[in-house]
Design a protein around this motif. Structure first.
Motif, PDB file in Angstrom:
ATOM      1  N   ALA A  98       0.824  -1.216   0.000  1.00  0.00           N
ATOM      2  CA  ALA A  98       0.000   0.000   0.000  1.00  0.00           C
ATOM      3  C   ALA A  98       0.854   1.261   0.000  1.00  0.00           C
ATOM      4  O   ALA A  98       0.331   2.359  -0.111  1.00  0.00           O
ATOM      5  N   CYS A  99       2.195   1.094   0.126  1.00  0.00           N
ATOM      6  CA  CYS A  99       3.038   2.282   0.279  1.00  0.00           C
ATOM      7  C   CYS A  99       3.736   2.720  -1.005  1.00  0.00           C
ATOM      8  O   CYS A  99       4.174   3.867  -1.094  1.00  0.00           O
ATOM      9  N   ARG A 100       3.839   1.859  -1.988  1.00  0.00           N
ATOM     10  CA  ARG A 100       4.550   2.228  -3.220  1.00  0.00           C
ATOM     11  C   ARG A 100       3.707   3.186  -4.051  1.00  0.00           C
ATOM     12  O   ARG A 100       2.604   2.864  -4.458  1.00  0.00           O
ATOM     13  N   LYS A 101       4.258   4.381  -4.285  1.00  0.00           N
ATOM     14  CA  LYS A 101       3.543   5.326  -5.141  1.00  0.00           C
ATOM     15  C   LYS A 101       3.359   4.685  -6.513  1.00  0.00           C
ATOM     16  O   LYS A 101       4.282   4.045  -6.995  1.00  0.00           O
ATOM     17  N   PRO A 102       2.185   4.753  -7.104  1.00  0.00           N
ATOM     18  CA  PRO A 102       1.123   5.748  -6.950  1.00  0.00           C
ATOM     19  C   PRO A 102       0.142   5.502  -5.801  1.00  0.00           C
ATOM     20  O   PRO A 102      -0.763   6.312  -5.610  1.00  0.00           O
ATOM     21  N   LYS A 103       0.285   4.416  -5.059  1.00  0.00           N
ATOM     22  CA  LYS A 103      -0.599   4.233  -3.903  1.00  0.00           C
ATOM     23  C   LYS A 103      -0.208   5.239  -2.822  1.00  0.00           C
ATOM     24  O   LYS A 103       0.948   5.658  -2.742  1.00  0.00           O
ATOM     25  N   PRO A 104      -1.137   5.630  -1.973  1.00  0.00           N
ATOM     26  CA  PRO A 104      -0.888   6.734  -1.041  1.00  0.00           C
ATOM     27  C   PRO A 104      -0.367   6.340   0.338  1.00  0.00           C
ATOM     28  O   PRO A 104      -0.365   7.168   1.246  1.00  0.00           O
ATOM     29  N   GLY A 105       0.120   5.117   0.501  1.00  0.00           N
ATOM     30  CA  GLY A 105       0.534   4.663   1.826  1.00  0.00           C
ATOM     31  C   GLY A 105       1.619   5.494   2.486  1.00  0.00           C
ATOM     32  O   GLY A 105       1.569   5.739   3.693  1.00  0.00           O
ATOM     33  N   LEU A 106       2.633   5.936   1.711  1.00  0.00           N
ATOM     34  CA  LEU A 106       3.683   6.775   2.302  1.00  0.00           C
ATOM     35  C   LEU A 106       3.099   8.095   2.791  1.00  0.00           C
ATOM     36  O   LEU A 106       3.468   8.597   3.855  1.00  0.00           O
ATOM     37  N   PHE A 107       2.176   8.665   2.014  1.00  0.00           N
ATOM     38  CA  PHE A 107       1.527   9.914   2.405  1.00  0.00           C
ATOM     39  C   PHE A 107       0.744   9.714   3.705  1.00  0.00           C
ATOM     40  O   PHE A 107       0.800  10.547   4.612  1.00  0.00           O
ATOM     41  N   ARG A 108       0.032   8.592   3.783  1.00  0.00           N
ATOM     42  CA  ARG A 108      -0.774   8.329   4.984  1.00  0.00           C
ATOM     43  C   ARG A 108       0.110   8.071   6.213  1.00  0.00           C
ATOM     44  O   ARG A 108      -0.214   8.498   7.317  1.00  0.00           O
ATOM     45  N   ALA A 109       1.238   7.385   6.005  1.00  0.00           N
ATOM     46  CA  ALA A 109       2.159   7.143   7.116  1.00  0.00           C
ATOM     47  C   ALA A 109       2.715   8.465   7.639  1.00  0.00           C
ATOM     48  O   ALA A 109       2.787   8.686   8.860  1.00  0.00           O
ATOM     49  N   PHE A 110       3.093   9.349   6.733  1.00  0.00           N
ATOM     50  CA  PHE A 110       3.570  10.677   7.122  1.00  0.00           C
ATOM     51  C   PHE A 110       2.479  11.439   7.885  1.00  0.00           C
ATOM     52  O   PHE A 110       2.733  11.990   8.960  1.00  0.00           O
ATOM     53  N   ALA A 111       1.264  11.459   7.336  1.00  0.00           N
ATOM     54  CA  ALA A 111       0.162  12.203   7.960  1.00  0.00           C
ATOM     55  C   ALA A 111      -0.129  11.674   9.363  1.00  0.00           C
ATOM     56  O   ALA A 111      -0.367  12.451  10.289  1.00  0.00           O
ATOM     57  N   GLU A 112      -0.086  10.368   9.501  1.00  0.00           N
ATOM     58  CA  GLU A 112      -0.366   9.758  10.803  1.00  0.00           C
ATOM     59  C   GLU A 112       0.717  10.110  11.813  1.00  0.00           C
ATOM     60  O   GLU A 112       0.430  10.493  12.949  1.00  0.00           O
ATOM     61  N   ARG A 113       1.970   9.998  11.411  1.00  0.00           N
ATOM     62  CA  ARG A 113       3.077  10.275  12.344  1.00  0.00           C
ATOM     63  C   ARG A 113       3.069  11.732  12.800  1.00  0.00           C
ATOM     64  O   ARG A 113       3.356  12.035  13.953  1.00  0.00           O
ATOM     65  N   TYR A 114       2.741  12.648  11.895  1.00  0.00           N
ATOM     66  CA  TYR A 114       2.824  14.074  12.222  1.00  0.00           C
ATOM     67  C   TYR A 114       1.470  14.714  12.526  1.00  0.00           C
ATOM     68  O   TYR A 114       1.413  15.913  12.791  1.00  0.00           O
ATOM     69  N   GLY A 115       0.398  13.935  12.472  1.00  0.00           N
ATOM     70  CA  GLY A 115      -0.923  14.483  12.753  1.00  0.00           C
ATOM     71  C   GLY A 115      -1.305  15.584  11.784  1.00  0.00           C
ATOM     72  O   GLY A 115      -1.855  16.613  12.175  1.00  0.00           O
ATOM     73  N   VAL A 116      -1.015  15.360  10.514  1.00  0.00           N
ATOM     74  CA  VAL A 116      -1.190  16.384   9.480  1.00  0.00           C
ATOM     75  C   VAL A 116      -2.378  16.043   8.585  1.00  0.00           C
ATOM     76  O   VAL A 116      -2.581  14.882   8.221  1.00  0.00           O
ATOM     77  N   ASP A 117      -3.156  17.061   8.232  1.00  0.00           N
ATOM     78  CA  ASP A 117      -4.184  16.937   7.208  1.00  0.00           C
ATOM     79  C   ASP A 117      -3.495  17.139   5.861  1.00  0.00           C
ATOM     80  O   ASP A 117      -2.882  18.185   5.636  1.00  0.00           O
ATOM     81  N   LEU A 118      -3.557  16.158   4.998  1.00  0.00           N
ATOM     82  CA  LEU A 118      -2.841  16.215   3.720  1.00  0.00           C
ATOM     83  C   LEU A 118      -3.493  17.128   2.689  1.00  0.00           C
ATOM     84  O   LEU A 118      -2.882  17.441   1.670  1.00  0.00           O
ATOM     85  N   HIS A 119      -4.706  17.573   2.953  1.00  0.00           N
ATOM     86  CA  HIS A 119      -5.432  18.386   1.986  1.00  0.00           C
ATOM     87  C   HIS A 119      -4.631  19.638   1.626  1.00  0.00           C
ATOM     88  O   HIS A 119      -4.288  20.443   2.487  1.00  0.00           O
ATOM     89  N   GLN A 120      -4.286  19.750   0.354  1.00  0.00           N
ATOM     90  CA  GLN A 120      -3.590  20.897  -0.230  1.00  0.00           C
ATOM     91  C   GLN A 120      -2.143  21.078   0.223  1.00  0.00           C
ATOM     92  O   GLN A 120      -1.543  22.129  -0.018  1.00  0.00           O
ATOM     93  N   ILE A 121      -1.537  20.074   0.859  1.00  0.00           N
ATOM     94  CA  ILE A 121      -0.107  20.156   1.159  1.00  0.00           C
ATOM     95  C   ILE A 121       0.648  19.999  -0.158  1.00  0.00           C
ATOM     96  O   ILE A 121       0.385  19.059  -0.919  1.00  0.00           O
ATOM     97  N   PRO A 122       1.581  20.904  -0.466  1.00  0.00           N
ATOM     98  CA  PRO A 122       2.351  20.760  -1.694  1.00  0.00           C
ATOM     99  C   PRO A 122       3.136  19.450  -1.699  1.00  0.00           C
ATOM    100  O   PRO A 122       3.774  19.101  -0.704  1.00  0.00           O
ATOM    101  N   ALA A 123       3.056  18.735  -2.814  1.00  0.00           N
ATOM    102  CA  ALA A 123       3.787  17.476  -2.982  1.00  0.00           C
ATOM    103  C   ALA A 123       4.547  17.554  -4.301  1.00  0.00           C
ATOM    104  O   ALA A 123       3.948  17.538  -5.371  1.00  0.00           O
ATOM    105  N   VAL A 124       5.860  17.657  -4.218  1.00  0.00           N
ATOM    106  CA  VAL A 124       6.711  17.907  -5.373  1.00  0.00           C
ATOM    107  C   VAL A 124       7.291  16.593  -5.887  1.00  0.00           C
ATOM    108  O   VAL A 124       7.932  15.850  -5.139  1.00  0.00           O
ATOM    109  N   GLY A 125       7.059  16.314  -7.169  1.00  0.00           N
ATOM    110  CA  GLY A 125       7.578  15.090  -7.768  1.00  0.00           C
ATOM    111  C   GLY A 125       7.970  15.294  -9.218  1.00  0.00           C
ATOM    112  O   GLY A 125       7.759  16.367  -9.791  1.00  0.00           O
TER     113      GLY A 125
END
Length: 179
Positions: A98-125
Motif C-alpha cells: 500500500a506504500c509504493r507510489k502511486p498508492k498513497p501509503g507513504l503519504f498516509r504514514a507521514f500524515a499519521e506520524r505528524y498528525g497532518v491533514d494532507l489536503h492541499q499540502i504541496p507534494a513535489v515530484g
C-alpha cells in the motif's frame, strides 16, 4: 508551520534508470540543496517520500540506503536546510504493498506520524506516480521537469498543475504563494 512533501530521485538528486545504489551515485541536482535551505529558512517543514524498489530488487540493502540518506542529509545541512523525515517504500512493483507510489501509503504514514491533514499540502515530484499519490490524498501536486519530469510531461501534456524547471523555481513559487 507548513509541510512540503518532496520525492527524492529526480527532485533532490539526479535520477538513474539503473537506480541510486550507493552514496557515490547520489548527486544533487543543481539548486536543489539551496531550494531546501531556502524553504527551511522560511519556516517550511520538509519530508521526503520515496519509492526505493532497488531494495526489493536486491540492488542495494538498507545499510546502503542509510548511507545514501546520510550523505543527502549532510549535504542538505551543509547548505543550511533541514528535513523532518524520510519515508521510503522498500517494495517492488509486483509486491502489492500500500506504500509504493502511486498508492498513497507513504503519504498516509507521514500524515499519521505528524498528525497532518494532507489536503492541499504541496507534494513535489517528477513522475506521474508521484502526482497520482498526491491526488489520492487531496495533496497539491507540483511537477518538476528534472528527473523523469520531461517524460511525464510528454506522456501527459494536459496536466493542470504547477510545473517548474527545477526544485529551486518551485521553492520560489511556494514562498511567494505563502507570503
Amino acid at each position: 508551520m507548513s509541510f512540503i512533501i518532496l520525492d527524492r530521485d529526480g527532485v533532490i538528486n539526479e535520477d538513474s534508470d539503473a537506480y541510486i545504489k550507493c552514496p557515490e551515485e547520489w548527486i544533487p541536482i543543481p539548486g536543489s540543496l539551496e531550494a531546501i535551505a531556502l524553504l527551511s529558512r522560511r519556516g517550511f517543514k520538509l519530508v521526503v517520500l520515496t519509492n526505493q524498489s532497488g531494495l526489493a530488487r536486491g540492488l542495494f540493502d538498507t545499510a546502503a540506503l542509510d548511507r545514501i540518506h546520510a550523505k543527502m542529509l549532510a549535504a542538505i545541512t551543509q547548505a543550511g536546510g533541514r528535513l523532518e523525515a524520510i519515508f521510503h517504500c522498500p517494495h517492488g512493483p509486483e509486491d502489492g504493498c500500500a506504500c509504493r507510489k502511486p498508492k498513497p501509503g507513504l503519504f498516509r504514514a507521514f500524515a499519521e506520524r505528524y498528525g497532518v491533514d494532507l489536503h492541499q499540502i504541496p507534494a513535489v515530484g517528477d513522475s506521474y506516480r508521484d502526482l497520482e499519490a498526491a491526488w489520492a490524498v487531496g495533496a497539491a501536486p507540483i511537477l518538476l521537469e528534472t528527473g523523469k519530469g520531461q517524460r511525464t510531461l510528454a506522456r501527459h501534456p494536459d496536466l493542470d498543475i504547477p510545473i517548474f524547471p527545477n526544485l529551486y523555481a518551485a521553492a520560489q513559487h511556494l514562498i511567494h504563494d505563502h507570503a
